[in-house]
Design a protein around this motif. Structure first.
Motif, short mmCIF file in Angstrom:
data_model
loop_
_atom_site.label_atom_id
_atom_site.label_comp_id
_atom_site.label_asym_id
_atom_site.label_seq_id
_atom_site.Cartn_x
_atom_site.Cartn_y
_atom_site.Cartn_z
N HIS A 116 -35.00 -20.55 -6.51
CA HIS A 116 -36.44 -20.38 -6.71
C HIS A 116 -36.61 -19.58 -7.98
N ALA A 117 -37.09 -20.22 -9.04
CA ALA A 117 -37.26 -19.58 -10.35
C ALA A 117 -35.92 -18.98 -10.78
N VAL A 118 -35.87 -17.62 -10.95
CA VAL A 118 -34.63 -16.98 -11.39
C VAL A 118 -33.74 -16.58 -10.23
N HIS A 119 -34.21 -16.75 -9.03
CA HIS A 119 -33.44 -16.36 -7.85
C HIS A 119 -32.61 -17.54 -7.37
N ALA A 120 -31.38 -17.27 -6.97
CA ALA A 120 -30.50 -18.36 -6.52
C ALA A 120 -29.48 -17.83 -5.52
N ALA A 121 -29.04 -18.74 -4.67
CA ALA A 121 -27.98 -18.43 -3.72
C ALA A 121 -27.16 -19.70 -3.51
N THR A 122 -25.87 -19.53 -3.25
CA THR A 122 -25.00 -20.67 -2.99
C THR A 122 -24.53 -20.62 -1.54
N LEU A 123 -24.73 -21.72 -0.82
CA LEU A 123 -24.35 -21.82 0.58
C LEU A 123 -23.08 -22.65 0.70
N LYS A 124 -22.25 -22.27 1.67
CA LYS A 124 -21.01 -23.00 1.92
C LYS A 124 -21.07 -23.64 3.30
N PHE A 125 -20.85 -24.96 3.34
CA PHE A 125 -20.88 -25.71 4.59
C PHE A 125 -19.51 -26.35 4.84
N ARG A 126 -19.23 -26.55 6.14
CA ARG A 126 -18.08 -27.35 6.55
C ARG A 126 -18.60 -28.62 7.22
N VAL A 127 -18.04 -29.75 6.82
CA VAL A 127 -18.44 -31.03 7.41
C VAL A 127 -17.20 -31.67 8.01
N TRP A 128 -17.26 -31.92 9.33
CA TRP A 128 -16.14 -32.51 10.06
C TRP A 128 -16.41 -33.99 10.25
N PHE A 129 -15.41 -34.79 9.88
CA PHE A 129 -15.55 -36.25 9.93
C PHE A 129 -14.51 -36.81 10.90
N PRO A 130 -14.88 -37.83 11.69
CA PRO A 130 -13.90 -38.43 12.61
C PRO A 130 -12.78 -39.14 11.85
N THR A 131 -11.56 -38.78 12.18
CA THR A 131 -10.40 -39.37 11.51
C THR A 131 -9.63 -40.33 12.42
N LEU A 132 -9.91 -40.28 13.74
CA LEU A 132 -9.22 -41.16 14.69
C LEU A 132 -10.01 -41.17 16.00
N VAL A 133 -10.12 -42.37 16.61
CA VAL A 133 -10.68 -42.50 17.95
C VAL A 133 -9.60 -43.09 18.84
N ASN A 134 -9.14 -42.29 19.80
CA ASN A 134 -8.04 -42.69 20.68
C ASN A 134 -8.59 -42.97 22.07
N LEU A 135 -8.53 -44.21 22.49
CA LEU A 135 -9.05 -44.61 23.80
C LEU A 135 -7.91 -44.62 24.82
N THR A 136 -8.17 -44.03 25.98
CA THR A 136 -7.18 -44.00 27.06
C THR A 136 -7.83 -44.48 28.36
N ALA A 137 -6.99 -44.95 29.28
CA ALA A 137 -7.45 -45.38 30.60
C ALA A 137 -6.65 -44.66 31.66
#
Length: 276
Positions: A116-137
């Motif tokens: 906002h104008a001269v004011h600033a901040a940096t935010l850090k996020f983590r994003v988790w993504f599916p890498t495997l779907v293992n189906l069991t019966a």
């Protein structure tokens, strides 16, 4: 201040800290971690579904007068610090960071600049993504129940039913692998419902043969492990005993079920014990 012979100050003094307006900008947001669950739900409309965290406001702290400048999300501007990879991980809007089926990766450190104008901040996020779907019966072979008929199929042979579970592994660049039970997220399907039919998180045997039960995701890039179900009339089980209880009443309020009253005198024999 003056000093005595020991070198210690005898007179009191005041140390006043001076602040400058804008020296600290604090941004309020709902969560620093996002799980891209919509990408595994197999919904044909999943392209419009997403999960998001809201970036709600910025507070800029000042000095002496304890002045705090407040800015709402509509007063702020947002940008990724690195656009080369960030857009494949999440979408940045006005006041929100969203992930959905249109994205294809996760990240341990996704940086968002809020200004906002001269004011600033940096935010850090983590994003988790599916890498495997293992189906069991619970069991991969569904046997015919001897001397039992399926009332929903005109008295044809009745086969066993098995519980299905989908374990979804979430991760991403520089993120550890986290397996979670995603059975409520993943759509499941059988390639031959005349052999094995999927109903919710259950698979029912319908006729002799072999069927493949698979998780359906919105992205073909997510590896999946399927279950091969064998339905057999030669491998039979027998109902040896039926034991159960009849619920005669229940009491609940707006918070949900609290007590259930059972009448032991109204017990029925309903629990099945199967033997091969």
């Amino acid at each position: 201040a003056t000093a005595n012979t020991g070198g210690y100050a005898l007179e009191a003094f005041t140390l006043e800290l001076k602040y400058t307006v804008g020296v600290l900008a604090y941004v309020s947001y709902t969560s620093s971690s996002l799980y891209n669950a919509p990408v595994v739900n197999g919904d044909p409309d999943a392209g419009t579904s997403s999960t998001a965290t809201s970036i709600t406001s910025m507070a800029v702290y000042s000095s002496g007068s304890d002045q705090v400048l407040q800015f709402g999300w509509s007063d702020l501007s947002y940008s990724f610090t690195d656009n080369s990879t960030s857009n494949s991980v999440a979408t940045l809007g006005s006041g929100s960071l969203e992930v959905g089926s249109q994205h294809g990766a996760g990240a341990a450190a996704l940086h968002v600049s809020v200004k906002h104008a001269v004011h600033a901040a940096t935010l850090k996020f983590r994003v988790w993504f599916p890498t495997l779907v293992n189906l069991t019966a619970a069991h991969a072979t569904l046997a015919q129940i001897q001397d039992a008929q399926d009332p929903a199929a005109c008295g044809s042979a009745l086969y066993q039913t098995a519980q299905l579970a989908a374990i979804v592994h979430f991760g991403g660049a520089d993120l550890p692998d986290i397996p979670v039970d995603g059975s409520c997220l993943v759509a499941l399907a059988s390639n031959d419902s005349t052999v094995a039919e999927v109903e919710g998180r259950l698979v029912h045997g319908r006729g002799d043969g072999v069927a493949l039960v698979s998780p359906s995701t919105s992205s073909s890039d997510i590896p999946t492990i399927d279950v091969v179900m064998t339905v057999s009339s030669t491998a039979t089980v027998t109902v040896e005993e039926l034991v159960g209880e009849l619920i005669t009443g229940a009491v609940w309020d707006t918070a949900g079920v609290t007590t259930v009253d059972l009448d032991p005198a109204s017990s029925l024999s309903l629990k099945a014990t199967l033997q091969q």
